[in-house]
Design a protein around this motif. Structure first.
Motif, PDB file in Angstrom:
ATOM      1  N   UNK A 157      30.278   7.970  66.543  1.00  0.00           N
ATOM      2  CA  UNK A 157      30.634   8.647  67.788  1.00  0.00           C
ATOM      3  C   UNK A 157      31.850   9.550  67.594  1.00  0.00           C
ATOM      4  N   UNK A 158      32.839   9.052  66.862  1.00  0.00           N
ATOM      5  CA  UNK A 158      34.043   9.848  66.614  1.00  0.00           C
ATOM      6  C   UNK A 158      33.715  11.093  65.805  1.00  0.00           C
ATOM      7  N   UNK A 159      32.823  10.953  64.820  1.00  0.00           N
ATOM      8  CA  UNK A 159      32.450  12.094  63.980  1.00  0.00           C
ATOM      9  C   UNK A 159      31.750  13.169  64.811  1.00  0.00           C
ATOM     10  N   UNK A 160      30.847  12.758  65.691  1.00  0.00           N
ATOM     11  CA  UNK A 160      30.145  13.727  66.533  1.00  0.00           C
ATOM     12  C   UNK A 160      31.145  14.459  67.423  1.00  0.00           C
ATOM     13  N   UNK A 161      32.103  13.724  67.978  1.00  0.00           N
ATOM     14  CA  UNK A 161      33.126  14.355  68.816  1.00  0.00           C
ATOM     15  C   UNK A 161      33.992  15.322  68.009  1.00  0.00           C
ATOM     16  N   UNK A 162      34.353  14.929  66.798  1.00  0.00           N
ATOM     17  CA  UNK A 162      35.182  15.794  65.957  1.00  0.00           C
ATOM     18  C   UNK A 162      34.450  17.080  65.602  1.00  0.00           C
ATOM     19  N   UNK A 163      33.173  16.970  65.287  1.00  0.00           N
ATOM     20  CA  UNK A 163      32.395  18.166  64.964  1.00  0.00           C
ATOM     21  C   UNK A 163      32.325  19.117  66.156  1.00  0.00           C
ATOM     22  N   UNK A 164      32.341  18.569  67.353  1.00  0.00           N
ATOM     23  CA  UNK A 164      32.323  19.399  68.547  1.00  0.00           C
ATOM     24  C   UNK A 164      33.624  20.123  68.805  1.00  0.00           C
ATOM     25  N   UNK A 165      34.690  19.724  68.114  1.00  0.00           N
ATOM     26  CA  UNK A 165      36.001  20.369  68.276  1.00  0.00           C
ATOM     27  C   UNK A 165      36.327  21.241  67.068  1.00  0.00           C
ATOM     28  N   UNK A 166      35.323  21.867  66.519  1.00  0.00           N
ATOM     29  CA  UNK A 166      35.468  22.630  65.279  1.00  0.00           C
ATOM     30  C   UNK A 166      36.560  23.699  65.370  1.00  0.00           C
ATOM     31  N   UNK A 167      36.653  24.373  66.513  1.00  0.00           N
ATOM     32  CA  UNK A 167      37.648  25.442  66.642  1.00  0.00           C
ATOM     33  C   UNK A 167      39.069  24.897  66.502  1.00  0.00           C
ATOM     34  N   UNK A 168      39.327  23.742  67.112  1.00  0.00           N
ATOM     35  CA  UNK A 168      40.659  23.140  67.005  1.00  0.00           C
ATOM     36  C   UNK A 168      40.921  22.687  65.572  1.00  0.00           C
ATOM     37  N   UNK A 169      39.911  22.133  64.930  1.00  0.00           N
ATOM     38  CA  UNK A 169      40.052  21.716  63.536  1.00  0.00           C
ATOM     39  C   UNK A 169      40.396  22.905  62.657  1.00  0.00           C
ATOM     40  N   UNK A 170      39.736  24.032  62.873  1.00  0.00           N
ATOM     41  CA  UNK A 170      40.028  25.236  62.087  1.00  0.00           C
ATOM     42  C   UNK A 170      41.455  25.722  62.333  1.00  0.00           C
ATOM     43  N   UNK A 171      41.898  25.610  63.581  1.00  0.00           N
ATOM     44  CA  UNK A 171      43.276  26.005  63.894  1.00  0.00           C
ATOM     45  C   UNK A 171      44.273  25.109  63.163  1.00  0.00           C
ATOM     46  N   UNK A 172      44.002  23.818  63.152  1.00  0.00           N
ATOM     47  CA  UNK A 172      44.890  22.887  62.454  1.00  0.00           C
ATOM     48  C   UNK A 172      44.877  23.155  60.949  1.00  0.00           C
ATOM     49  N   UNK A 173      43.700  23.398  60.400  1.00  0.00           N
ATOM     50  CA  UNK A 173      43.611  23.706  58.971  1.00  0.00           C
ATOM     51  C   UNK A 173      44.380  24.984  58.656  1.00  0.00           C
ATOM     52  N   UNK A 174      44.350  25.940  59.577  1.00  0.00           N
ATOM     53  CA  UNK A 174      45.098  27.179  59.377  1.00  0.00           C
ATOM     54  C   UNK A 174      46.589  26.933  59.269  1.00  0.00           C
ATOM     55  N   UNK A 175      47.091  25.962  60.012  1.00  0.00           N
ATOM     56  CA  UNK A 175      48.520  25.643  59.912  1.00  0.00           C
ATOM     57  C   UNK A 175      48.849  25.050  58.541  1.00  0.00           C
ATOM     58  N   UNK A 176      47.944  24.243  58.014  1.00  0.00           N
ATOM     59  CA  UNK A 176      48.140  23.688  56.663  1.00  0.00           C
ATOM     60  C   UNK A 176      48.158  24.818  55.638  1.00  0.00           C
ATOM     61  N   UNK A 177      47.235  25.762  55.779  1.00  0.00           N
ATOM     62  CA  UNK A 177      47.166  26.879  54.839  1.00  0.00           C
ATOM     63  C   UNK A 177      48.453  27.696  54.885  1.00  0.00           C
ATOM     64  N   UNK A 178      48.983  27.924  56.081  1.00  0.00           N
ATOM     65  CA  UNK A 178      50.230  28.684  56.208  1.00  0.00           C
ATOM     66  C   UNK A 178      51.385  27.949  55.534  1.00  0.00           C
ATOM     67  N   UNK A 179      51.466  26.644  55.738  1.00  0.00           N
ATOM     68  CA  UNK A 179      52.510  25.857  55.082  1.00  0.00           C
ATOM     69  C   UNK A 179      52.307  25.830  53.572  1.00  0.00           C
ATOM     70  N   UNK A 180      51.064  25.779  53.146  1.00  0.00           N
ATOM     71  CA  UNK A 180      50.762  25.791  51.705  1.00  0.00           C
ATOM     72  C   UNK A 180      51.280  27.077  51.068  1.00  0.00           C
ATOM     73  N   UNK A 181      51.045  28.201  51.699  1.00  0.00           N
ATOM     74  CA  UNK A 181      51.520  29.484  51.180  1.00  0.00           C
ATOM     75  C   UNK A 181      53.036  29.483  51.068  1.00  0.00           C
ATOM     76  N   UNK A 182      53.691  28.981  52.114  1.00  0.00           N
ATOM     77  CA  UNK A 182      55.159  28.926  52.106  1.00  0.00           C
ATOM     78  C   UNK A 182      55.677  28.017  51.007  1.00  0.00           C
ATOM     79  N   UNK A 183      55.053  26.844  50.859  1.00  0.00           N
ATOM     80  CA  UNK A 183      55.504  25.880  49.861  1.00  0.00           C
ATOM     81  C   UNK A 183      55.339  26.401  48.441  1.00  0.00           C
ATOM     82  N   UNK A 184      54.162  26.950  48.142  1.00  0.00           N
ATOM     83  CA  UNK A 184      53.908  27.436  46.786  1.00  0.00           C
ATOM     84  C   UNK A 184      54.909  28.525  46.426  1.00  0.00           C
ATOM     85  N   UNK A 185      55.154  29.438  47.351  1.00  0.00           N
ATOM     86  CA  UNK A 185      56.103  30.522  47.074  1.00  0.00           C
ATOM     87  C   UNK A 185      57.497  29.953  46.814  1.00  0.00           C
TER      88      UNK A 185
END
Length: 365
Positions: free
Chosen positions: A262-290
């Motif tokens: 049930x949790x997985x189905x709900x999470x898949x339905x929130x794909x846009x929010x998941x992508x937004x959260x992943x984008x924050x990780x990517x931004x921090x990753x860029x900052x950290x590597x530099x």
């Protein structure tokens, strides 16, 4: 009168007795500890997920749907394929065990890059298969020609990890396509994409396109990372219908709980929010590597939610001691290096503070 002899207890198979224990990331001892040893989401659970868990809590006295029909349908919609091409398990590592159980007999071979995901040689050994490790190249990437050369008549499965855990280095779609073209059709190639949501192709459309071209390809994905379900264990494979059916047959019955489904189905339905959260990780990753490179360290271009520092044993010991002193949990790999998961900016700044004081590290970098 002598005491009766105590009979010897049962002994495990020799392959099991020889297994190294899987080393999980250390857990934080307090809320003040920066827990960066495990590759998990540092965002709170999605509200939709919490609601789904609460709704299912009153049904934990009932068995879940063993076939995971609704979950497989949701995953099929998620990737744009049919449900009969989906197999699920308790995390992608469990699905990988289903793969090896389905395709490997004792004495068969499983080829993979090394260093890579620590469970690969363990799962091969449990099945009685031979783990064939092919060293990474100097730039921390897969040695694809070397992996092709390692394939023999006993090879049944080849594992590609992209981006690779723990180095973070990805394989391009073109690299995988060329590799598949050279692999014998009877060898199953598993592309482990546990971190696909953090890559330049977060939907994995490139690898999905390869499925139509190569029936011996199986994609392995998880909801433990970007989707934040590490504690509920939901992973899945995408493959041809025949391969997926074999994986469903080798799954532990009722292995994915009703709450997790049930949790997985709900999470898949929130794909846009998941992508937004992943984008924050990517931004921090860029900052950290530099910043890490500015401090004089070498680190590869990771496309995962972690960074990698190559370190021999002496430097590794110094780094681990420094991070422990700063109350930061990171993952050390003996003889190889340190993996540091990306978290919130404040925790990441603590990592940079340790690495900024590079003069304290006497071992050769």
């Amino acid at each position: 009168m002598s005491a009766p002899a105590v009979p010897s207890p049962p002994t495990p198979r020799a392959a099991v007795a020889a297994l190294p224990g899987y080393v999980a990331g250390r857990r934080a001892s307090s809320s003040e500890t920066a827990a960066l040893a495990s590759n998990e989401s540092h965002e709170p659970p999605l509200p939709e997920v919490l609601a789904a868990i609460a709704a299912q809590a009153g049904r934990v006295n009932r068995y879940p749907d063993m076939a995971a029909v609704e979950l497989r349908a949701a995953l099929a919609r998620h990737v744009g394929l049919e449900p009969d091409r989906i197999a699920v398990g308790a995390g992608s590592v469990s699905v990988l065990q289903q793969v090896i159980t389905a395709f490997c007999d004792a004495g068969d071979e499983v080829v993979f890059a090394w260093r890579s995901f620590e469970a690969y040689p363990i799962l091969a050994a449990v099945a009685g298969a031979r783990a064939v490790r092919v060293p990474l190249l100097a730039d921390e990437s897969h040695d694809l020609p070397g992996m092709l050369a390692a394939i023999t008549g006993r090879t049944r499965v080849v594992l590609l990890c992209s981006p690779n855990n723990p180095t973070g280095v990805p394989l391009s779609t073109d690299q995988v396509r060329s590799f598949l073209a050279a692999v014998p059709a009877g060898v199953l190639v598993v592309l482990d994409e546990a971190y696909v949501e953090y890559t330049a192709d977060p939907a994995g459309t490139g690898s999905l396109a390869l499925l139509a071209e190569h029936p011996n390809l199986c994609l392995l994905r998880t909801l433990s990372k970007a989707y934040g379900l590490a504690g509920l264990r939901v992973g899945y494979a995408i493959a041809g219908a025949g391969v997926a059916e074999a994986l469903r047959r080798t799954a532990v019955p009722f292995g994915v709980s009703g709450v997790a489904q049930a949790a997985a189905i709900a999470a898949l339905g929130a794909r846009a929010v998941v992508q937004e959260r992943a984008g924050r990780v990517v931004a921090e990753r860029t900052r950290l590597v530099r910043a890490i490179r500015d401090h004089g360290w070498e680190t590869p271009d990771t496309t995962a939610n972690f960074i990698w520092l190559r370190a021999g044993d002496d430097l590794l010991a110094e780094l681990m001691a420094a991070f422990d002193e700063a109350d930061i949990l990171v993952r050390g790999y003996a003889g190889d290096g340190v993996r540091i998961s990306i978290a919130d900016p404040a925790s990441n700044d603590l990592v940079l503070a340790v690495l900024a004081a590079r003069d304290r590290f006497g071992a050769q970098r």
